[in-house]
Structure formats: structure tokens, C-alpha cells
Design a protein around this motif. Structure first.
Motif, PDB file in Angstrom:
ATOM      1  N   LEU A  58      38.816  41.575  50.951  1.00 52.56           N
ATOM      2  CA  LEU A  58      38.398  42.586  51.924  1.00 52.56           C
ATOM      3  C   LEU A  58      37.478  43.613  51.269  1.00 52.56           C
ATOM      4  O   LEU A  58      36.459  44.005  51.850  1.00 52.56           O
ATOM      5  CB  LEU A  58      39.632  43.277  52.512  1.00 52.56           C
ATOM      6  N   ARG A  59      37.807  44.028  50.076  1.00 49.30           N
ATOM      7  CA  ARG A  59      36.964  45.001  49.383  1.00 49.30           C
ATOM      8  C   ARG A  59      35.594  44.412  49.048  1.00 49.30           C
ATOM      9  O   ARG A  59      34.574  45.103  49.122  1.00 49.30           O
ATOM     10  CB  ARG A  59      37.670  45.481  48.116  1.00 49.30           C
ATOM     11  N   GLN A 154      37.629  46.249  41.513  1.00 50.39           N
ATOM     12  CA  GLN A 154      37.491  45.669  42.844  1.00 50.39           C
ATOM     13  C   GLN A 154      36.622  46.559  43.726  1.00 50.39           C
ATOM     14  O   GLN A 154      35.850  46.067  44.552  1.00 50.39           O
ATOM     15  CB  GLN A 154      38.866  45.493  43.493  1.00 50.39           C
ATOM     16  N   VAL A 155      36.735  47.852  43.521  1.00 52.21           N
ATOM     17  CA  VAL A 155      35.953  48.809  44.321  1.00 52.21           C
ATOM     18  C   VAL A 155      34.592  49.074  43.688  1.00 52.21           C
ATOM     19  O   VAL A 155      33.552  49.011  44.356  1.00 52.21           O
ATOM     20  CB  VAL A 155      36.726  50.131  44.500  1.00 52.21           C
ATOM     21  N   ASP A 189      28.892  32.927  45.962  1.00 51.51           N
ATOM     22  CA  ASP A 189      29.461  32.533  47.246  1.00 51.51           C
ATOM     23  C   ASP A 189      30.973  32.431  47.266  1.00 51.51           C
ATOM     24  O   ASP A 189      31.562  32.350  48.347  1.00 51.51           O
ATOM     25  CB  ASP A 189      28.891  31.165  47.673  1.00 51.51           C
ATOM     26  N   SER A 190      31.628  32.421  46.106  1.00 49.66           N
ATOM     27  CA  SER A 190      33.042  32.058  46.086  1.00 49.66           C
ATOM     28  C   SER A 190      33.921  32.966  45.246  1.00 49.66           C
ATOM     29  O   SER A 190      35.071  32.600  44.963  1.00 49.66           O
ATOM     30  CB  SER A 190      33.191  30.610  45.568  1.00 49.66           C
ATOM     31  N   PHE A 191      33.410  34.121  44.854  1.00 49.91           N
ATOM     32  CA  PHE A 191      34.257  34.996  44.038  1.00 49.91           C
ATOM     33  C   PHE A 191      34.215  36.423  44.574  1.00 49.91           C
ATOM     34  O   PHE A 191      33.133  36.931  44.900  1.00 49.91           O
ATOM     35  CB  PHE A 191      33.822  34.980  42.566  1.00 49.91           C
ATOM     36  N   PRO A 192      35.373  37.100  44.643  1.00 49.22           N
ATOM     37  CA  PRO A 192      35.438  38.444  45.248  1.00 49.22           C
ATOM     38  C   PRO A 192      35.072  39.571  44.294  1.00 49.22           C
ATOM     39  O   PRO A 192      35.865  40.483  44.047  1.00 49.22           O
ATOM     40  CB  PRO A 192      36.903  38.531  45.678  1.00 49.22           C
ATOM     41  N   ALA A 193      33.887  39.498  43.743  1.00 53.59           N
ATOM     42  CA  ALA A 193      33.419  40.560  42.845  1.00 53.59           C
ATOM     43  C   ALA A 193      32.159  41.182  43.433  1.00 53.59           C
ATOM     44  O   ALA A 193      31.323  40.483  44.012  1.00 53.59           O
ATOM     45  CB  ALA A 193      33.139  40.008  41.449  1.00 53.59           C
ATOM     46  N   ARG A 194      32.020  42.467  43.258  1.00 52.89           N
ATOM     47  CA  ARG A 194      30.832  43.188  43.715  1.00 52.89           C
ATOM     48  C   ARG A 194      29.907  43.393  42.512  1.00 52.89           C
ATOM     49  O   ARG A 194      30.247  44.095  41.564  1.00 52.89           O
ATOM     50  CB  ARG A 194      31.230  44.541  44.321  1.00 52.89           C
ATOM     51  N   PHE A 195      28.726  42.761  42.565  1.00 51.26           N
ATOM     52  CA  PHE A 195      27.749  42.900  41.489  1.00 51.26           C
ATOM     53  C   PHE A 195      26.670  43.897  41.926  1.00 51.26           C
ATOM     54  O   PHE A 195      25.917  43.641  42.851  1.00 51.26           O
ATOM     55  CB  PHE A 195      27.136  41.551  41.122  1.00 51.26           C
ATOM     56  N   GLY A 196      26.626  45.020  41.224  1.00 47.18           N
ATOM     57  CA  GLY A 196      25.661  46.045  41.572  1.00 47.18           C
ATOM     58  C   GLY A 196      24.296  45.828  40.962  1.00 47.18           C
ATOM     59  O   GLY A 196      23.315  46.443  41.386  1.00 47.18           O
ATOM     60  N   GLY A 197      24.202  44.946  39.969  1.00 44.57           N
ATOM     61  CA  GLY A 197      22.912  44.679  39.340  1.00 44.57           C
ATOM     62  C   GLY A 197      23.017  43.538  38.356  1.00 44.57           C
ATOM     63  O   GLY A 197      24.032  43.389  37.668  1.00 44.57           O
ATOM     64  N   ILE A 198      21.964  42.711  38.297  1.00 38.79           N
ATOM     65  CA  ILE A 198      21.847  41.635  37.318  1.00 38.79           C
ATOM     66  C   ILE A 198      20.518  41.839  36.611  1.00 38.79           C
ATOM     67  O   ILE A 198      19.456  41.769  37.243  1.00 38.79           O
ATOM     68  CB  ILE A 198      21.915  40.249  37.983  1.00 38.79           C
ATOM     69  N   HIS A 199      20.575  42.119  35.332  1.00 40.72           N
ATOM     70  CA  HIS A 199      19.386  42.525  34.578  1.00 40.72           C
ATOM     71  C   HIS A 199      18.999  41.460  33.564  1.00 40.72           C
ATOM     72  O   HIS A 199      19.809  41.098  32.702  1.00 40.72           O
ATOM     73  CB  HIS A 199      19.646  43.851  33.871  1.00 40.72           C
TER      74      HIS A 199
END
Length: 327
Positions: A58-59, A154-155, A189-199
Motif C-alpha cells: 500500500l505504501r 517503506q515510506v 514491476d514486482s517489488f514494493p520499494a519506492r525509488f526516488g532516483g537512479i543515478h
């Protein structure tokens, strides 16, 4: 605040409310609505449906119930479709262990100014004679499984820095369409992680070319969060402060110790090079044989057509301005 939010600081609680639409008054109802959808996918073995587990999905999807359920379903479907990846899904698995010890992934001690965990990958560390690219992906997924237990992450989420220095064309040729697709499916597509940036830093011309190939298969949100810095570390420092970065990224801290995160996962098993050991972290996998979804791309084993790569001048990297945003 419910017991499910007990691990969050007051600042993160407020962030969850404002950015993720998390409401303690309706939290249990939100979780139950996602759980109630499980019955609609009898083809998937949902091995966990407890409150804390569903909450991370959900997060990851800002409390949109259907999107959270779809991510939950894709999480378990990915594991069913790729059983071999998860049969020995533990830090002491030989391939995973070697990848971890070479810094796949690494994790910096300090969080960024948004409270995000900074993951680092030094691509040239890959030793093809000891483990595969699939082992690297497994090590990353295993590490994320351990890290995502932290409700703060998670947040707040993660940031990833990939250093492509000295990554050879021969190594890049192993990044086949099937391998790239497997990674995209597993991480995006399949993991509940929030990625804020990929450098990306110090990327050679052929990595830039590979990125143009996979870009159409990335979600719009993902594309907006990928930054190509080239050799210009100043542009990286505008987004991640040098005070918390190791010297490899032009930061003020000492060089990164590649074994830092591996020692956390492996503990006393770190220096034991025997093939078997006590599981440091493992997840159960339901052995369900299932064909790939028709929506999935056919996984070709061929590498990217060399003629595509040759269209780019080898000197392009030197002249290319870092792309601080691709959109």
C-alpha cells in the motif's frame, strides 16, 4: 497511530500522511480491502497476506488499493515464473554470497536529506568467473527484502547510484534483452520499494546505448527518475550532498568498503567460503510451475545488435552533457 505505524518517526508519519495518503483511522480497512482481492487470483500462491506485509505494498502505491494488490500479485507471480532464482534465496547461497562480498549491492551508512537509503553498485566489480548477472539480481532482491523490513524505508524509499567506471564492452555484452527484462520485471514491476532516483555515473557510450534500448520498457515515472551524469559529478552532488558520499563519487567520506552490507547480512558466515552455511536471510518459495504471462515480453537470448551500438561514436561520451532529467 496504530501498532503498524509504531516504527515511524513523527516526521515520517507526517510524510506518509501527506505523500502516501496513509490514514491511521482507516489503515486496517485499507489492508483488508487489498486482502479481499486475493481470491480474484487463484492462479497465484500468496504466501503472505499479514497486515504488515500488505502495508508495504500500500505504501509503495500510495494507498491505491487496486494498484497495491496488482503489485502484490506481481510480486508472487514473478517468483512463480522464475522458480530457479528463488530455490536457494539466502545470503549463504554461493552465487549470492560472492555477489554480496563484491558490493552487489552496497549501502551507504548515511541516509540522504529525504531520509532515503543510498544503494551503490560498482559495475566493474562483477567477476564473471565466480557468479552470474542473475546472481547479482538475486543479491539485490535479497538485500531489498531485508531493508524493506524497516518501515522508515517503506515510506522514504531508496536512491541507487551505479558507477560504470572500467565496465568493459565484454561485460556489457552479457546484458542481454532477457537479462535486462528480468531485472526490470523484478525491480520495477514486482517489488514494493519506492525509488526516488537512479543515478548513472561514468557510463561509457555503450551503456548509454543500452539504456536507449530498454527505455521504452520503463514506466514513465521510472524514466523521470533516471539521471545520466557521465563524468560530471557536480550534477550528482546537486541531488545527493557530497558530505554523505564516499570519495569514489567525489564525496567527502573515505572510499566505500565493498563488504559493509555483506557483513551485515552474512554476519559470522562472511569469512566462511564453504558452500553451505546457516541461512542469514531467506524467504519461502512455493514451487508452482506456471507458464509466463502472455503479457510478458519473449525473452530472447541474443545480445543487443552490435550495429545499433556502432551508430554511436565512441567519443560521444566525452562530448555528451549529463542528462539531469530524461523527460
Amino acid at each position: 497511530m496504530t501498532h503498524l505505524q509504531a516504527g515511524l518517526s513523527p516526521e515520517t508519519l507526517e510524510k506518509a500522511r501527506l505523500e502516501l495518503n496513509e490514514n491511521p483511522d482507516t489503515l486496517h480497512q485499507d489492508i483488508q480491502e487489498v486482502r479481499d482481492m486475493v481470491i480474484t487470483r487463484p492462479d497465484i500462491g500468496f504466501l503472505r497476506t499479514d497486515d504488515a506485509f500488505i502495508l508495504r505494498f500500500l505504501r509503495a502505491r500510495k494507498f491505491h488499493h487496486f494498484e497495491a494488490f496488482r503489485l502484490l500479485a506481481q510480486y508472487f507471480e514473478y517468483r512463480q515464473q522464475n522458480l530457479d532464482m528463488f530455490k536457494s534465496f539466502k545470503a549463504t547461497d554461493p552465487g549470492i554470497k560472492q555477489a554480496l562480498k563484491d558490493g552487489f549491492p552496497g549501502g551507504l551508512a548515511n541516509l540522504d536529506h529525504y531520509g532515503r537509503k543510498i544503494l551503490v553498485l560498482f559495475a566493474a566489480n562483477w567477476d564473471q568467473s565466480r557468479y552470474t548477472l542473475v546472481d547479482i539480481l538475486r543479491a539485490i532482491l535479497l538485500s531489498l527484502e531485508a531493508m524493506i523490513e524497516d518501515p522508515e524505508l517503506q515510506v522514504n524509499g531508496f536512491v541507487l547510484i551505479i558507477d560504470w567506471s572500467n565496465f568493459t564492452f565484454k561485460q556489457a555484452s552479457k546484458l542481454t534483452p532477457s537479462m535486462l527484462r528480468l531485472a526490470i520485471e523484478g525491480l520495477q514491476d514486482s517489488f514494493p520499494a519506492r525509488f526516488g532516483g537512479i543515478h548513472f555515473v561514468n557510463q561509457p557510450w555503450y551503456i548509454h546505448a543500452l539504456y536507449t534500448v530498454i527505455r521504452p520498457f520503463l514506466k514513465e515515472k521510472t524514466r523521470k527518475r533516471i539521471f545520466l551524469h557521465g563524468n560530471n559529478l557536480n550534477s550528482l552532488h546537486q541531488l545527493i550532498h557530497p558530505e554523505i558520499l564516499p570519495s569514489e563519487f567525489g564525496g567527502m567520506l573515505p572510499p566505500y568498503d565493498m563488504g559493509t552490507w555483506a557483513r551485515t547480512l552474512l554476519d559470522h558466515e562472511y569469512d566462511d567460503d564453504s558452500e553451505y552455511g546457516v541461512d542469514s536471510y531467506s524467504l519461502p518459495v512455493k514451487e508452482v510451475e506456471k507458464e509466463l504471462s502472455p503479457k510478458s515480453m519473449k525473452r530472447s537470448q541474443s545480445v543487443v545488435d552490435p550495429t545499433v551500438l556502432k551508430r554511436m561514436d565512441k567519443n560521444e561520451e566525452e562530448n555528451m552533457q549529463p542528462l539531469l532529467s530524461l523527460d
